[in-house]
Design an enzyme around this catalytic site. Sequence first.
Site, PDB file in Angstrom:
ATOM      1  N   CYS A   1       0.867  -1.173   0.000  1.00 32.18           N
ATOM      2  CA  CYS A   1       0.000   0.000   0.000  1.00 32.18           C
ATOM      3  C   CYS A   1       0.902   1.219   0.000  1.00 32.18           C
ATOM      4  O   CYS A   1       2.059   1.157  -0.411  1.00 32.18           O
ATOM      5  CB  CYS A   1      -0.951  -0.016   1.192  1.00 32.18           C
ATOM      6  N   ILE A   2       0.434   2.332   0.522  1.00 32.13           N
ATOM      7  CA  ILE A   2       1.202   3.566   0.431  1.00 32.13           C
ATOM      8  C   ILE A   2       2.425   3.571   1.343  1.00 32.13           C
ATOM      9  O   ILE A   2       3.420   4.244   1.069  1.00 32.13           O
ATOM     10  CB  ILE A   2       0.295   4.775   0.749  1.00 32.13           C
TER      11      ILE A   2
END
Length: 445
Positions: free
Chosen positions: A390-391
């Site tokens: 994810c980020i």
Amino acid sequence: MMKYLQRLGKSLMLPVACLPAAGILMGIGYWIDPNVMSGLGTPSALSFFLVKAGGALIDNMAILFAIGVAIGMADDNDGTAALAGIVCLIGATCYNRFKNTKLPDALAFFSGKRSVAIVTALVSIVASLILFFIWPIVYSALVAFGESIIGLGPIGAGIYGFFNRLLIPLGLHHALNSVFWFDVAGINDLFKFWGTVDGAVYGQTGMYMSGFFPVMMFGLPAAALAMYQTAKPGKKKNAYGLLFAAALCSFFTGVTEPLEFAFMFLAPGLYLIHAVLTGISLAVTALLPVRSGFWFSAGFVDWLLSMKAPMAENPLFMLPLGLVYGLIYYVVFRFAIVKFNFKTPGREDDDELDMDESKVTLANNDFTQIATIILEGLGGKENVTSVDNCITRLRLEIKDYTKVSEKKIKSAGVAGVIRPGKTSVQVIVGPQVQFVADEFKKLCK
């Protein structure tokens, strides 16, 4: 279910990554001409162009989310899932299930991935009939919760801020954010603040965003200073490398996970204090005539670009407010760490987080070596079944949890390791996670 929700949250980050670009364009546009979209006078051609350029993304966020979720939820992130995602948000599920479908020779053209969009359309009809009865109940519950928060005013903003932080370990805070920042319950705080939709109220709009700036720009960096100063003498150097980079990230970009995960599981009591302080910040800021907003997160960049947004109110006051809140964070964190002997970075009883055995840190930008160390800590590529990110996190699925060495993984200089299940491992890397993930995938081939 938790794994599914976490993966969904990760998928939402793909379209959300478009927001900073749109925010920068619109922020500069409003900076040049604050009244560009007001209809008053002749707007600046350049500012009008920039605001419309950003709006081209913002106005089509529904499509971007449909595509992003479909690709993110697909097993192999294939672009075919994006086409199915336009047909329905459950396109990724249909893609994973029917991408290898074989049809008779007469229908062979529609075999495999070509069948996905067709099947998705059929499934969508069934899903729509079910949701026709279920969704009004879910939507009404969201609206009721949002309206109850609105009715509580600043106290409601504080409650939201508190639960926003508490849900971060589960990755479910994005669902809560959507109620207040977007149009799920009619609040739409983010878009109203930037003037892209009607219904904004000066002095009120932005109250569900403003309170994050004192925390992310000043509070958490001050907390990092407190953690560094209370670290053991022999471990201060390692603590400094981790905390300084994470604090800088929080201040400039508003990405707080690298810092929060540095103490979230080491000192959960301290993280609870952080959640309470965040709630108080949102409540206090909502009471004051101060409003700032963001497209991405409450860091310095967004604060600067939002100074001339339509609903910005006394944005410069955020600096003295933040300095005061930074002092509060420092005092509270330092007192709590010493008083309750919280095991923040550099204060561990053992050497599990001692990274002296490895000179590799994220600051070296040697992502291949970092990925190699993480892979070794996971028991080798034979023990890895799935790689995703994810980020800020590297999300991994493994075969045998007994082969995982958290100490080895942390020696790569990462912020932390989470074990949500026997076959799941999450490595908190930070904003540079994409580069580490790319190298990690190469090593697993």
